[in-house]
Design a protein around this motif. Structure first.
Motif, mmCIF file in Angstrom:
data_model
loop_
_atom_site.group_PDB
_atom_site.id
_atom_site.type_symbol
_atom_site.label_atom_id
_atom_site.label_comp_id
_atom_site.label_asym_id
_atom_site.label_seq_id
_atom_site.Cartn_x
_atom_site.Cartn_y
_atom_site.Cartn_z
ATOM 1 N N ASN A 83 45.924 39.198 54.597
ATOM 2 C CA ASN A 83 44.782 39.238 54.153
ATOM 3 C C ASN A 83 44.531 40.559 53.680
ATOM 4 O O ASN A 83 45.109 41.631 54.458
ATOM 5 C CB ASN A 83 43.166 38.736 54.565
ATOM 6 C CG ASN A 83 43.718 37.801 55.122
ATOM 7 O OD1 ASN A 83 43.599 36.692 53.514
ATOM 8 N ND2 ASN A 83 43.838 37.455 56.191
ATOM 9 N N SER A 85 41.609 43.757 51.828
ATOM 10 C CA SER A 85 40.526 44.363 51.093
ATOM 11 C C SER A 85 39.900 46.285 50.881
ATOM 12 O O SER A 85 40.924 47.035 51.716
ATOM 13 C CB SER A 85 38.845 44.183 52.195
ATOM 14 O OG SER A 85 39.169 43.225 52.893
ATOM 15 N N PHE A 97 38.478 41.886 38.156
ATOM 16 C CA PHE A 97 39.973 41.212 38.583
ATOM 17 C C PHE A 97 41.602 42.468 38.178
ATOM 18 O O PHE A 97 42.689 42.702 38.794
ATOM 19 C CB PHE A 97 40.673 40.498 38.468
ATOM 20 C CG PHE A 97 38.906 39.353 39.607
ATOM 21 C CD1 PHE A 97 39.171 39.689 40.628
ATOM 22 C CD2 PHE A 97 37.823 38.553 38.243
ATOM 23 C CE1 PHE A 97 38.318 39.254 41.709
ATOM 24 C CE2 PHE A 97 36.894 38.694 39.924
ATOM 25 C CZ PHE A 97 37.366 38.172 41.078
ATOM 26 N N THR A 101 43.864 43.534 40.374
ATOM 27 C CA THR A 101 45.851 42.872 40.437
ATOM 28 C C THR A 101 46.802 43.214 40.819
ATOM 29 O O THR A 101 48.351 43.510 40.410
ATOM 30 C CB THR A 101 44.853 41.754 40.616
ATOM 31 O OG1 THR A 101 44.862 41.413 38.752
ATOM 32 C CG2 THR A 101 44.362 40.572 40.640
ATOM 33 N N ASN A 121 41.226 35.073 39.109
ATOM 34 C CA ASN A 121 40.995 35.792 39.274
ATOM 35 C C ASN A 121 42.318 35.421 40.179
ATOM 36 O O ASN A 121 42.115 35.245 41.487
ATOM 37 C CB ASN A 121 39.868 35.689 40.546
ATOM 38 C CG ASN A 121 39.541 34.395 40.448
ATOM 39 O OD1 ASN A 121 39.439 33.688 40.028
ATOM 40 N ND2 ASN A 121 38.907 34.570 41.793
ATOM 41 N N SER A 131 47.775 34.179 45.745
ATOM 42 C CA SER A 131 46.641 34.515 46.211
ATOM 43 C C SER A 131 45.396 34.376 45.402
ATOM 44 O O SER A 131 45.054 34.348 43.562
ATOM 45 C CB SER A 131 46.651 35.740 45.878
ATOM 46 O OG SER A 131 46.029 36.938 45.632
ATOM 47 N N ASN A 133 41.452 35.798 44.814
ATOM 48 C CA ASN A 133 40.832 37.236 44.820
ATOM 49 C C ASN A 133 39.395 36.594 44.657
ATOM 50 O O ASN A 133 39.268 36.424 44.093
ATOM 51 C CB ASN A 133 41.374 38.153 43.800
ATOM 52 C CG ASN A 133 42.985 38.507 43.681
ATOM 53 O OD1 ASN A 133 43.410 39.271 44.766
ATOM 54 N ND2 ASN A 133 44.105 38.081 43.426
ATOM 55 N N GLN A 135 35.477 38.829 44.294
ATOM 56 C CA GLN A 135 34.703 40.897 44.334
ATOM 57 C C GLN A 135 32.760 40.163 44.474
ATOM 58 O O GLN A 135 32.782 39.757 44.866
ATOM 59 C CB GLN A 135 34.791 41.082 42.745
ATOM 60 C CG GLN A 135 36.482 41.657 42.886
ATOM 61 C CD GLN A 135 36.797 42.442 41.491
ATOM 62 O OE1 GLN A 135 35.464 43.049 41.023
ATOM 63 N NE2 GLN A 135 38.196 43.301 41.491
ATOM 64 N N HIS A 144 36.631 44.378 46.846
ATOM 65 C CA HIS A 144 37.982 43.348 46.010
ATOM 66 C C HIS A 144 38.576 43.442 47.405
ATOM 67 O O HIS A 144 39.562 43.887 48.386
ATOM 68 C CB HIS A 144 39.098 44.233 45.119
ATOM 69 C CG HIS A 144 39.853 43.280 44.501
ATOM 70 N ND1 HIS A 144 39.546 42.475 43.101
ATOM 71 C CD2 HIS A 144 41.440 43.400 44.924
ATOM 72 C CE1 HIS A 144 41.008 42.000 43.348
ATOM 73 N NE2 HIS A 144 41.014 41.896 44.234
ATOM 74 N N HIS A 145 38.914 41.506 47.983
ATOM 75 C CA HIS A 145 40.050 41.552 48.166
ATOM 76 C C HIS A 145 40.076 39.940 47.440
ATOM 77 O O HIS A 145 39.750 39.802 47.330
ATOM 78 C CB HIS A 145 39.091 40.757 49.838
ATOM 79 C CG HIS A 145 38.475 39.861 50.393
ATOM 80 N ND1 HIS A 145 36.761 40.265 51.129
ATOM 81 C CD2 HIS A 145 37.178 39.365 48.877
ATOM 82 C CE1 HIS A 145 36.567 38.323 51.068
ATOM 83 N NE2 HIS A 145 36.336 38.432 49.753
ATOM 84 N N GLY A 146 41.486 39.857 48.799
ATOM 85 C CA GLY A 146 42.720 38.574 48.628
ATOM 86 C C GLY A 146 43.380 38.235 49.918
ATOM 87 O O GLY A 146 43.480 38.567 50.873
#
Length: 147
Positions: A83, A85, A97, A101, A121, A131, A133, A135, A144-146
């Motif tokens: 993960n 962030s 996004f 990305t 996303n 993946s 994602n 926000q 922003h995390h994924g």
């Protein structure tokens, strides 16, 4: 950019750690966090937890269920996924996004991976999601995390 590698695998701690840096971290620096969770289901901000999980299975398998600050769908985390962030200061109030990305897509394509951003996303490889994602923007900061 400040890089923080978090070796803790507790999803409750990790999501609180991430939110702490989002809300209280350095005001003018971008922060990158990398982390993994033990088996867990991470629920989006607006989801109904009971509708998203198989409660009996979760209890039998000892899977943690944790809500995150961002929207989006439920995701499963375990030691097989990484993960990330990104916490960015001084942003306009818009979700974007593509900007976040694009570097991942560029690196993966350089490695020969057939990756694309689809929908709003999701990152897909050969048409399969790998993946998700999400926000969130608050007080001029964006997370922003994924997976």
């Amino acid at each position: 950019m400040i890089y923080i590698e978090n070796d803790n695998n507790n999803p409750y701690y990790n999501l609180a750690f991430e939110e702490y840096f989002f809300r209280e971290g350095p005001a003018n620096d971008t922060v990158l966090l990398l982390w993994q969770n033990r088996p867990s289901v991470i629920i989006g901000r607006y989801q109904n937890t009971i509708e998203e999980i198989n409660e009996k299975f979760i209890e039998e398998m000892g899977v943690s269920v944790v809500r995150r600050v961002t929207g989006g769908g439920a995701v499963y985390h375990d030691y097989g996924n990484l993960n990330y962030s990104l916490i960015v200061p001084n942003v306009d109030a818009q979700i974007d996004f593509k900007t976040f990305t694009k570097p991942l897509i560029k690196v993966l394509k350089r490695l020969g991976v057939n990756v694309e951003l689809t929908g709003r996303n999701d990152l897909l490889v050969d048409g399969k999601k790998f993946s998700g994602n999400a926000q969130y923007i608050c007080k001029g900061r964006l997370i922003h995390h994924g997976t």
